[in-house]
Design an enzyme around this catalytic site. Structure first.
Site, mmCIF file in Angstrom:
data_model
loop_
_atom_site.group_PDB
_atom_site.id
_atom_site.type_symbol
_atom_site.label_atom_id
_atom_site.label_comp_id
_atom_site.label_asym_id
_atom_site.label_seq_id
_atom_site.Cartn_x
_atom_site.Cartn_y
_atom_site.Cartn_z
ATOM 1 N NE ARG A 232 -3.210 -2.969 0.430
ATOM 2 C CZ ARG A 232 -3.720 -3.770 1.349
ATOM 3 N NH1 ARG A 232 -3.087 -3.967 2.502
ATOM 4 N NH2 ARG A 232 -4.835 -4.421 1.129
ATOM 5 C CD GLU B 17 -4.950 -0.946 4.032
ATOM 6 O OE1 GLU B 17 -4.125 -1.008 4.957
ATOM 7 O OE2 GLU B 17 -5.703 -1.891 3.721
ATOM 8 C CE1 TYR C 50 -4.908 -8.313 11.909
ATOM 9 C CE2 TYR C 50 -5.702 -6.738 10.279
ATOM 10 C CZ TYR C 50 -5.344 -8.026 10.630
ATOM 11 O OH TYR C 50 -5.421 -9.031 9.698
ATOM 12 C CG PHE C 51 0.490 -2.830 16.011
ATOM 13 C CD1 PHE C 51 -0.426 -3.455 16.845
ATOM 14 C CD2 PHE C 51 1.850 -2.984 16.294
ATOM 15 C CE1 PHE C 51 -0.013 -4.220 17.934
ATOM 16 C CE2 PHE C 51 2.271 -3.739 17.383
ATOM 17 C CZ PHE C 51 1.346 -4.363 18.194
ATOM 18 C CG ASP C 52 -4.490 -1.656 10.429
ATOM 19 O OD1 ASP C 52 -4.700 -2.331 11.475
ATOM 20 O OD2 ASP C 52 -4.983 -1.951 9.321
ATOM 21 C CG ASP D 6 -6.250 -11.704 2.940
ATOM 22 O OD1 ASP D 6 -5.449 -12.127 2.085
ATOM 23 O OD2 ASP D 6 -6.308 -10.507 3.278
ATOM 24 C CD GLU D 7 -9.716 -8.408 3.348
ATOM 25 O OE1 GLU D 7 -10.336 -7.767 4.198
ATOM 26 O OE2 GLU D 7 -8.709 -7.952 2.755
ATOM 27 C CG HIS E 69 -5.857 -8.861 -1.230
ATOM 28 N ND1 HIS E 69 -6.112 -7.520 -1.130
ATOM 29 C CD2 HIS E 69 -6.540 -9.443 -0.209
ATOM 30 C CE1 HIS E 69 -6.911 -7.300 -0.087
ATOM 31 N NE2 HIS E 69 -7.195 -8.448 0.481
ATOM 32 C CG ASP F 23 -2.712 -6.409 -1.267
ATOM 33 O OD1 ASP F 23 -3.768 -6.357 -1.910
ATOM 34 O OD2 ASP F 23 -2.672 -6.670 -0.046
ATOM 35 C CD1 TRP G 164 -3.426 -5.257 8.445
ATOM 36 C CD2 TRP G 164 -2.573 -5.569 6.392
ATOM 37 N NE1 TRP G 164 -3.458 -6.608 8.167
ATOM 38 C CE2 TRP G 164 -2.948 -6.828 6.924
ATOM 39 C CE3 TRP G 164 -2.011 -5.516 5.114
ATOM 40 C CZ2 TRP G 164 -2.778 -8.017 6.219
ATOM 41 C CZ3 TRP G 164 -1.847 -6.697 4.414
ATOM 42 C CH2 TRP G 164 -2.221 -7.924 4.962
HETATM 43 C C1 ACM Z 1 -6.202 -9.227 6.430
HETATM 44 O O1 ACM Z 1 -6.128 -8.332 7.273
HETATM 45 N N1 ACM Z 1 -6.921 -9.037 5.339
HETATM 46 C C2 ACM Z 1 -5.520 -10.489 6.577
#
Ligand code: ACM
Ligand code: ZN
Length: 747
Positions: free
Chosen positions: A145, A450, A397-399, A298-299, A235, A174, A448
């Site tokens: 990202r 973003e 999740y540190f975002d 994922d996703e 992704h 990604d 993450w």
């Molecule tokens: C993820 O946060 N999509 C693994």
């Protein structure tokens, strides 16, 4: 006992993660120009060399490493019975002795020793015996990202390895960028590593194979295994951008420049795709000695698969049928992950994937990374699979925000304080009860990126939360102690200061929601607090606060127009980001006269790509009908794929609203601009991303009818698509903490 540990920790400056046992003794060991390392084995000499170069940087001393002489002795003793990665460390007045059964153990002994020295030349005498709780103590980085140059990757490895973190999960591919050079498919990086942003600028970057080898070797020296992630089957837009034949339709895609998941995935009905994945993996395994390769998983949106002849043929060929639990397409993803497991096995590697790989049936030897809570991890462990816990809901999740979203820089959402990270136990009670604890191989924080637009902000999101991750990954739960940890975090943050690394210091926040633009008629009272106790200082004369400024002791009463500048101060004098709170004394704005009141919305639209409010100069406006402000985001269809045909636009819209009592009203909006009674009150237009506006503002309004006017621009800034925002203005009534959309006077 806890108090004693805390006192000891103060005296020792504190080791993170807390060791299994630590006995402080009288006296101190002092490094001098005559000190030196004694290391008989090559492994011990490597660790000694690395430690010596660290000490040279921190103390200026150039200490020799010799095989038979020196007062800092590193002994690699494979028969010692010390567990893998464990060590014993004896710091005496004249001699330091580290013993371990592995190079890793010696490395960790030296990290403890360096923390005892704390940047100086003296370490308190003590005896430590130590070993980790988990074998996988991970951190994840997302250069897709926002790209992270090699030097920054190394810096994170270096710092985190000092806290005994030993896995770097490198998310290399990604939708927004392909970051690893693959010789057989040069377009992956020539094309897929770059994206054209909304403003036409080109953004990207990638790691050459030489750079990757360099990072992997650098990490290995510091006992960090680099685990690459090659995302499939979702992704993968950056790969499809470079090689459109990898998708179901062969459609041409742009490398994604917004966040979220597009509809297009790799076509797993196509043999060409598995040939491609095999080719990529064959190069990946030559670069990364890691036993595990992460395949993402994922996703993945599967809607294209539903209509793709190749994917449907594959479903038929494999005899896949939907059942109550899974759709045929979910099972098709499972088929694809099984194939990946086969490809990896061919190269002698094991598969790890996000918890979606459970859907449609788990591959026989797969390890699951549980991110959507602990559910997936628990399910996999119950089936006998190894799992790594990384649940966002439990603080991994540190975002996430680490303080009030109204005061902190924009984050992805949610709320993860240092204390929440520290409180997490990666082994859920159900697995303890079922005797499956040993299948939890470890824990990892995911970073993450973003909303991380620069290095300093990346560090701000990572530290000090990464210190809590290090401790929950290494230290047995009965040894965790939040009070002692907080003290040790201060010491660790001072070390970051010495290195010029940024970190989060809790900001002064206003209970009930921070607001930097207050208004009042007689007086206002500003109450301040922090997410963990820190001293708060402030000024009221416009000057920048310092550690010596007036200390906040009680709510501050303000009765004339003032600028309140406030920051928190750590125990060692480091200031947080300064918050500036403008408090404006004003007469209530009067309600409008009848002739100025109108019903319904007066709105106009301009089509085009507008970067901000200033770019609207000279725009061609056309009147439009709107029933509600909310309808602005419905003027164009929201298409997550953001096709080239997307029509960008701006809308200005105004309406009247009624205020039933005179008082202080607070306004909030993610729109570009908001005017109340034709005064510009909120301006988000030049923010790097229009999400979680930090420009809430108050006004004193008299009973009567007032006007609200807004500017909404559909553009893409900082990767965020504002069609996902609410195109409205929210309001809080006097004395209330409840936000409600402004109710306009309708036609
Ligand atoms: C993820 O946060 N999509 C693994
Ligand atoms: Zn397909």
């Amino acid at each position: 006992m806890k108090i004693l540990t805390a006192l000891l920790a103060v005296a020792l400056a504190g080791i993170i993660p807390e060791p299994v046992s630590l006995q402080q003794q009288n006296g101190k060991f002092t490094l001098t120009a005559c000190s030196g390392f004694c290391a008989a084995s090559p492994e011990a000499a490597q660790v000694a060399g690395l430690t010596a170069s660290g000490l040279r940087a921190s103390t200026g001393l150039k200490l020799p490493v010799k095989a038979g002489k020196g007062n800092i002795v590193l002994i690699l003793d494979k028969e010692s019975g010390i567990p893998f990665e464990g060590y014993s460390l004896k710091v005496g007045r004249n001699k330091v002795e580290a013993r371990a059964s592995s190079r890793e153990g010696l490395f960790y002994a030296m990290q403890s020793f360096l923390q005892l020295l704390d940047g100086g030349r003296k370490a308190p005498c003590c005896e430590i015996s130590d070993s980790p709780r988990f074998q996988w103590r991970g951190f994840h980085i997302d250069p897709c990202r926002h790209f992270l140059p090699v030097e920054e990757v190394k810096k994170q490895i270096d710092i985190l390895s000092q806290y005994k973190v030993n896995r770097m999960h490198w998310h290399l591919t990604d939708d927004q960028g392909w970051r690893i050079e693959i010789k057989k498919y040069p377009k992956l990086t020539e094309v897929g590593a770059w994206r054209t942003e909304f403003d036409g600028s080109v953004y990207g970057g990638f790691y050459t194979q030489d750079e990757i080898r360099d990072v992997v070797a650098y990490a290995a020296e510091r006992c960090v295994t680099v685990v690459p992630e090659i995302e499939m089957p979702g992704h993968a837009i950056s790969a499809i951008r470079a090689y459109p034949e990898l998708s179901c339709t062969g459609e041409t895609m742009n490398t994604f420049y917004t966040w979220g998941t597009p509809d297009v995935s790799l076509c797993v009905g196509s043999e060409r795709v598995f040939e491609f994945l095999d080719d990529v993996i064959s190069e990946v395994v030559r670069l990364f000695p890691s036993e595990y390769i992460h395949i993402g998983g994922d996703e993945c949106r599967k809607n294209r698969w539903e209509t793709c002849p190749k994917c449907q043929a594959r479903i038929k060929e494999q005899g896949i049928v939907a059942d109550k639990e899974f759709t045929a397409e979910e099972k098709l993803q499972s088929y694809a992950v099984h194939r990946m497991e086969g490809i990896l096995a061919k190269y002698g590697r094991k598969l790890i994937g996000w918890d979606e790989i459970l859907e449609g049936g788990l591959s026989p030897n797969a390890t699951v990374m549980s991110w959507r809570g602990e559910k997936g991890g628990v399910k996999a462990a119950m089936m006998g699979h190894a799992v790594i816990m990384t649940p966002g809901s439990e603080g991994m999740y540190f975002d996430h925000f680490q303080g009030d979203p109204k005061a902190e820089p924009t984050a992805i959402g949610h709320y993860t304080t240092l204390e929440k990270v520290y409180a997490y136990d990666p082994v859920p009670q159900v697995l303890k009860d079922a005797g499956k604890s040993s299948l939890v191989k470890g824990v990892q924080c995911n970073n993450w990126s973003e909303y991380i637009y620069d290095v300093s902000h990346r560090e701000y999101m990572l530290f000090p939360r990464a210190f809590a991750l290090a401790e929950i990954a290494w230290t047995q739960p009965d040894h965790k102690d939040w009070e002692s940890f907080k003290t040790r975090v201060d010491a660790a943050c001072r070390r970051l200061d010495a290195r010029g690394v940024n970190y989060h210091v809790p900001l002064p926040e206003q209970p009930g929601g921070s607001c930097s633009n207050l208004a009042f008629s007689d007086k206002t009272v500003v109450e301040l607090t922090t997410t963990r106790p820190e001293k708060i200082v402030y000024t009221l004369d416009g000057s920048e606060p310092t550690a010596e400024s007036a200390e906040y002791k009680a709510p501050i009463e303000i009765n004339r127009t003032s600028v309140l500048k406030t920051a928190s101060v750590t125990s060692f004098g480091r200031l947080s980001t300064v918050r500036t709170i403008n408090a404006t004394k004003m007469e209530p704005l009067p309600g409008f006269a009848d002739e100025d009141i109108f019903k319904g919305i007066r709105a106009r639209r301009a089509d085009g790509r507008f970067w901000n409010a200033a770019a609207l100069e000279g725009a061609e406006w056309t009147p439009i009908d709107l029933k509600s402000f909310r309808d602005i985001t419905a003027l164009e269809p929201y298409d997550r794929n953001l096709p080239d045909s997307t029509r960008f636009f701006a809308v200005e819209a105004g309406a009247c609203f009624k205020v039933k009592e005179t008082g202080v009203y607070r306004f909030s909006s993610d729109c570009d601009r908001v005017w109340i009674d034709y005064n510009l009150l909120i301006d988000n237009s030049d923010e790097p991303v229009k999400r979680y506006s930090r420009h809430d503002a108050e006004l004193v309004l008299a009973e009567g009818v007032h006007n609200v006017h807004l500017l909404y621009i559909f553009n893409i800034k900082g990767g965020w698509n504002p069609l996902r925002n609410k195109s409205e203005v929210s309001m809080r009534k006097p004395g209330s903490e409840e936000w409600k959309p402004i109710k306009i006077i309708e036609l």
